[in-house]
Design a protein around this motif. Sequence first.
Motif, PDB file in Angstrom:
ATOM      1  N   LEU A  39       0.828  -1.205   0.000  1.00  0.00           N
ATOM      2  CA  LEU A  39       0.000   0.000   0.000  1.00  0.00           C
ATOM      3  C   LEU A  39       0.861   1.253   0.000  1.00  0.00           C
ATOM      4  CD1 LEU A  39      -2.823  -0.952   2.528  1.00  0.00           C
ATOM      5  CD2 LEU A  39      -3.005  -0.769   0.050  1.00  0.00           C
ATOM      6  N   ILE A  40       1.969   1.203   0.759  1.00  0.00           N
ATOM      7  CA  ILE A  40       2.876   2.353   0.818  1.00  0.00           C
ATOM      8  C   ILE A  40       3.580   2.533  -0.521  1.00  0.00           C
ATOM      9  CG2 ILE A  40       4.976   3.243   1.886  1.00  0.00           C
ATOM     10  CD1 ILE A  40       4.114   1.779   4.450  1.00  0.00           C
ATOM     11  N   VAL A  41       4.014   1.413  -1.099  1.00  0.00           N
ATOM     12  CA  VAL A  41       4.736   1.465  -2.367  1.00  0.00           C
ATOM     13  C   VAL A  41       3.877   2.059  -3.475  1.00  0.00           C
ATOM     14  CG1 VAL A  41       5.722   0.040  -4.216  1.00  0.00           C
ATOM     15  CG2 VAL A  41       6.313  -0.417  -1.837  1.00  0.00           C
ATOM     16  N   THR A  42       2.566   1.734  -3.447  1.00  0.00           N
ATOM     17  CA  THR A  42       1.697   2.247  -4.501  1.00  0.00           C
ATOM     18  C   THR A  42       1.351   3.712  -4.300  1.00  0.00           C
ATOM     19  OG1 THR A  42      -0.236   1.447  -3.264  1.00  0.00           O
ATOM     20  CG2 THR A  42       0.641   0.011  -4.984  1.00  0.00           C
ATOM     21  N   GLY A  43       1.858   4.311  -3.212  1.00  0.00           N
ATOM     22  CA  GLY A  43       1.686   5.737  -3.015  1.00  0.00           C
ATOM     23  C   GLY A  43       0.340   6.137  -2.481  1.00  0.00           C
ATOM     24  N   CYS A  44      -0.384   5.178  -1.822  1.00  0.00           N
ATOM     25  CA  CYS A  44      -1.694   5.495  -1.287  1.00  0.00           C
ATOM     26  C   CYS A  44      -1.558   6.406  -0.086  1.00  0.00           C
ATOM     27  CB  CYS A  44      -2.406   4.203  -0.856  1.00  0.00           C
ATOM     28  SG  CYS A  44      -2.765   3.113  -2.238  1.00  0.00           S
ATOM     29  N   THR A  45      -2.435   7.360  -0.002  1.00  0.00           N
ATOM     30  CA  THR A  45      -2.431   8.273   1.136  1.00  0.00           C
ATOM     31  C   THR A  45      -3.763   8.187   1.851  1.00  0.00           C
ATOM     32  OG1 THR A  45      -3.241  10.060  -0.275  1.00  0.00           O
ATOM     33  CG2 THR A  45      -0.856   9.866   0.006  1.00  0.00           C
ATOM     34  N   LYS A  46      -3.788   8.689   3.048  1.00  0.00           N
ATOM     35  CA  LYS A  46      -5.009   8.661   3.838  1.00  0.00           C
ATOM     36  C   LYS A  46      -6.081   9.493   3.149  1.00  0.00           C
ATOM     37  CE  LYS A  46      -6.837   9.693   8.444  1.00  0.00           C
ATOM     38  NZ  LYS A  46      -7.487   8.422   8.589  1.00  0.00           N
ATOM     39  N   GLU A  47      -7.265   8.896   3.016  1.00  0.00           N
ATOM     40  CA  GLU A  47      -8.373   9.573   2.375  1.00  0.00           C
ATOM     41  C   GLU A  47      -9.466   9.867   3.392  1.00  0.00           C
ATOM     42  OE1 GLU A  47      -9.740   7.011  -0.679  1.00  0.00           O
ATOM     43  OE2 GLU A  47      -7.841   6.936  -1.728  1.00  0.00           O
ATOM     44  N   ASP A  48     -10.312  10.834   3.082  1.00  0.00           N
ATOM     45  CA  ASP A  48     -11.485  11.101   3.902  1.00  0.00           C
ATOM     46  C   ASP A  48     -12.589  10.189   3.402  1.00  0.00           C
ATOM     47  OD1 ASP A  48     -13.578  12.013   5.326  1.00  0.00           O
ATOM     48  OD2 ASP A  48     -13.444  14.104   4.666  1.00  0.00           O
ATOM     49  N   HIS A 111      -9.765 -12.207   9.610  1.00  0.00           N
ATOM     50  CA  HIS A 111      -9.961 -11.512   8.336  1.00  0.00           C
ATOM     51  C   HIS A 111     -10.180 -10.014   8.562  1.00  0.00           C
ATOM     52  CE1 HIS A 111     -11.569 -15.454   6.313  1.00  0.00           C
ATOM     53  NE2 HIS A 111     -10.278 -15.487   6.573  1.00  0.00           N
ATOM     54  N   ARG A 112     -11.047  -9.695   9.530  1.00  0.00           N
ATOM     55  CA  ARG A 112     -11.337  -8.293   9.822  1.00  0.00           C
ATOM     56  C   ARG A 112     -10.082  -7.540  10.254  1.00  0.00           C
ATOM     57  NH1 ARG A 112     -14.314  -7.411  15.239  1.00  0.00           N
ATOM     58  NH2 ARG A 112     -12.141  -7.680  15.873  1.00  0.00           N
ATOM     59  N   GLU A 113      -9.347  -8.122  11.186  1.00  0.00           N
ATOM     60  CA  GLU A 113      -8.155  -7.456  11.706  1.00  0.00           C
ATOM     61  C   GLU A 113      -7.047  -7.374  10.651  1.00  0.00           C
ATOM     62  OE1 GLU A 113      -7.988  -5.893  14.824  1.00  0.00           O
ATOM     63  OE2 GLU A 113     -10.122  -6.277  14.466  1.00  0.00           O
ATOM     64  N   PHE A 114      -7.018  -8.350   9.759  1.00  0.00           N
ATOM     65  CA  PHE A 114      -6.041  -8.342   8.669  1.00  0.00           C
ATOM     66  C   PHE A 114      -6.256  -7.126   7.779  1.00  0.00           C
ATOM     67  CE2 PHE A 114      -5.043  -9.311   4.245  1.00  0.00           C
ATOM     68  CZ  PHE A 114      -3.705  -9.624   4.333  1.00  0.00           C
ATOM     69  N   PHE A 115      -7.500  -6.926   7.335  1.00  0.00           N
ATOM     70  CA  PHE A 115      -7.799  -5.784   6.468  1.00  0.00           C
ATOM     71  C   PHE A 115      -7.583  -4.465   7.200  1.00  0.00           C
ATOM     72  CE2 PHE A 115     -10.298  -8.867   3.891  1.00  0.00           C
ATOM     73  CZ  PHE A 115      -9.714  -8.586   2.661  1.00  0.00           C
ATOM     74  N   LYS A 116      -7.982  -4.414   8.461  1.00  0.00           N
ATOM     75  CA  LYS A 116      -7.818  -3.184   9.233  1.00  0.00           C
ATOM     76  C   LYS A 116      -6.348  -2.793   9.341  1.00  0.00           C
ATOM     77  CE  LYS A 116      -8.833  -1.162  13.771  1.00  0.00           C
ATOM     78  NZ  LYS A 116      -9.442  -1.413  15.111  1.00  0.00           N
ATOM     79  N   ALA A 117      -5.495  -3.751   9.655  1.00  0.00           N
ATOM     80  CA  ALA A 117      -4.063  -3.478   9.798  1.00  0.00           C
ATOM     81  C   ALA A 117      -3.421  -3.159   8.450  1.00  0.00           C
ATOM     82  CB  ALA A 117      -3.367  -4.668  10.445  1.00  0.00           C
ATOM     83  N   ALA A 118      -3.819  -3.884   7.410  1.00  0.00           N
ATOM     84  CA  ALA A 118      -3.220  -3.688   6.098  1.00  0.00           C
ATOM     85  C   ALA A 118      -3.595  -2.342   5.490  1.00  0.00           C
ATOM     86  CB  ALA A 118      -3.639  -4.817   5.160  1.00  0.00           C
ATOM     87  N   LEU A 119      -4.843  -1.945   5.657  1.00  0.00           N
ATOM     88  CA  LEU A 119      -5.295  -0.667   5.110  1.00  0.00           C
ATOM     89  C   LEU A 119      -4.788   0.519   5.917  1.00  0.00           C
ATOM     90  CD1 LEU A 119      -8.930  -1.730   4.252  1.00  0.00           C
ATOM     91  CD2 LEU A 119      -7.364  -0.662   2.631  1.00  0.00           C
ATOM     92  N   GLY A 121      -4.198   3.749   7.573  1.00  0.00           N
ATOM     93  CA  GLY A 121      -4.873   5.040   7.475  1.00  0.00           C
ATOM     94  C   GLY A 121      -5.905   5.124   6.368  1.00  0.00           C
ATOM     95  N   ASN A 122      -5.906   4.163   5.454  1.00  0.00           N
ATOM     96  CA  ASN A 122      -6.889   4.150   4.379  1.00  0.00           C
ATOM     97  C   ASN A 122      -8.163   3.395   4.753  1.00  0.00           C
ATOM     98  OD1 ASN A 122      -5.430   5.399   1.970  1.00  0.00           O
ATOM     99  ND2 ASN A 122      -3.953   3.868   2.632  1.00  0.00           N
ATOM    100  N   ALA A 123      -8.184   2.790   5.941  1.00  0.00           N
ATOM    101  CA  ALA A 123      -9.330   1.984   6.352  1.00  0.00           C
ATOM    102  C   ALA A 123     -10.533   2.847   6.715  1.00  0.00           C
ATOM    103  CB  ALA A 123      -8.949   1.116   7.542  1.00  0.00           C
ATOM    104  N   ILE A 124     -11.716   2.350   6.389  1.00  0.00           N
ATOM    105  CA  ILE A 124     -12.936   2.998   6.835  1.00  0.00           C
ATOM    106  C   ILE A 124     -13.085   2.791   8.339  1.00  0.00           C
ATOM    107  CG2 ILE A 124     -14.138   2.754   4.632  1.00  0.00           C
ATOM    108  CD1 ILE A 124     -15.587   0.306   5.855  1.00  0.00           C
ATOM    109  N   LYS A 125     -14.013   3.499   8.944  1.00  0.00           N
ATOM    110  CA  LYS A 125     -14.233   3.367  10.385  1.00  0.00           C
ATOM    111  C   LYS A 125     -14.885   2.025  10.720  1.00  0.00           C
ATOM    112  CE  LYS A 125     -18.921   5.260  10.570  1.00  0.00           C
ATOM    113  NZ  LYS A 125     -19.824   6.243  11.207  1.00  0.00           N
ATOM    114  N   GLY A 126     -14.933   1.723  12.008  1.00  0.00           N
ATOM    115  CA  GLY A 126     -15.648   0.544  12.446  1.00  0.00           C
ATOM    116  C   GLY A 126     -17.143   0.763  12.257  1.00  0.00           C
ATOM    117  N   LEU A 127     -17.791  -0.155  11.567  1.00  0.00           N
ATOM    118  CA  LEU A 127     -19.213  -0.019  11.268  1.00  0.00           C
ATOM    119  C   LEU A 127     -20.078  -0.498  12.434  1.00  0.00           C
ATOM    120  CD1 LEU A 127     -19.143  -1.359   7.596  1.00  0.00           C
ATOM    121  CD2 LEU A 127     -19.043   1.029   8.367  1.00  0.00           C
ATOM    122  N   THR A 128     -21.308  -0.036  12.473  1.00  0.00           N
ATOM    123  CA  THR A 128     -22.247  -0.441  13.514  1.00  0.00           C
ATOM    124  C   THR A 128     -23.272  -1.401  12.916  1.00  0.00           C
ATOM    125  OG1 THR A 128     -22.024   1.710  14.604  1.00  0.00           O
ATOM    126  CG2 THR A 128     -23.914   0.346  15.230  1.00  0.00           C
TER     127      THR A 128
END
Length: 237
Positions: A39-48, A111-119, A121-128
Amino acid sequence: MHTNKKYGSYEVDEEGASLVNRRLFLSSAGLTTAFGTMLIVTGCTKEDHQIPGMSDAVDLGSGDIGVLNYAYALEQLEAAFYAKVIDSPFSGMTDAEKTILTEIRDHEIVHREFFKAALAGNAIKGLTPNFDGIDFGSRTAVLGAAKLFEDTGVAAYNGAGKLIKDPNYLLLAGKIVSVEARHAAVIRDLINPKSADFAGDDIIDLNGMDKAVAPADILAAVKGYVKDTINGANVGK
């Protein structure tokens, strides 16, 4: 006597937390590091990830990040569902059923924690989640909901696969969807033991292929189970 330990947005008993932590380390930690590096290599930055003018809405984003957030959203839903199933067992749950459902819960947490850690600053918030329509005291209702979530999850990964541009992400998604398909099969077997329904013709076509459903249709199907408004219009674009 087991004590409870906070894990993510809910509590699991000490033994369960230990199991999940071991799996996170042995099965996911290395991949998460590699995934995060990509993700860092591809130049992704934190999004709103909130939509302007809609403070309660969550935007999954675009490109591969959007696809990964899409998967992360679905894994959040599944992890929360199985956590509640184990926290409030349905009437008459057998030891065998509890073992299977606990195993699935642990997979979904990983699976959930994997995506959260991998994403990161690009991860969405925790959903309700919104499970008000599910009677967790009823075996029929719980397994019916589990069947819906698992079949939907498999179709979602299959439908999003063609949108992934980075082959490394596609490989990881393929590894996860294979686990989700195992979940779908065992849930179907719990509902209808020793039948061919584990791979029923409602999910497998005449060519022996699983269904593939587009993100827009999947998000519409699970809308009632999430309190947040989710925008996936740019997923994969």
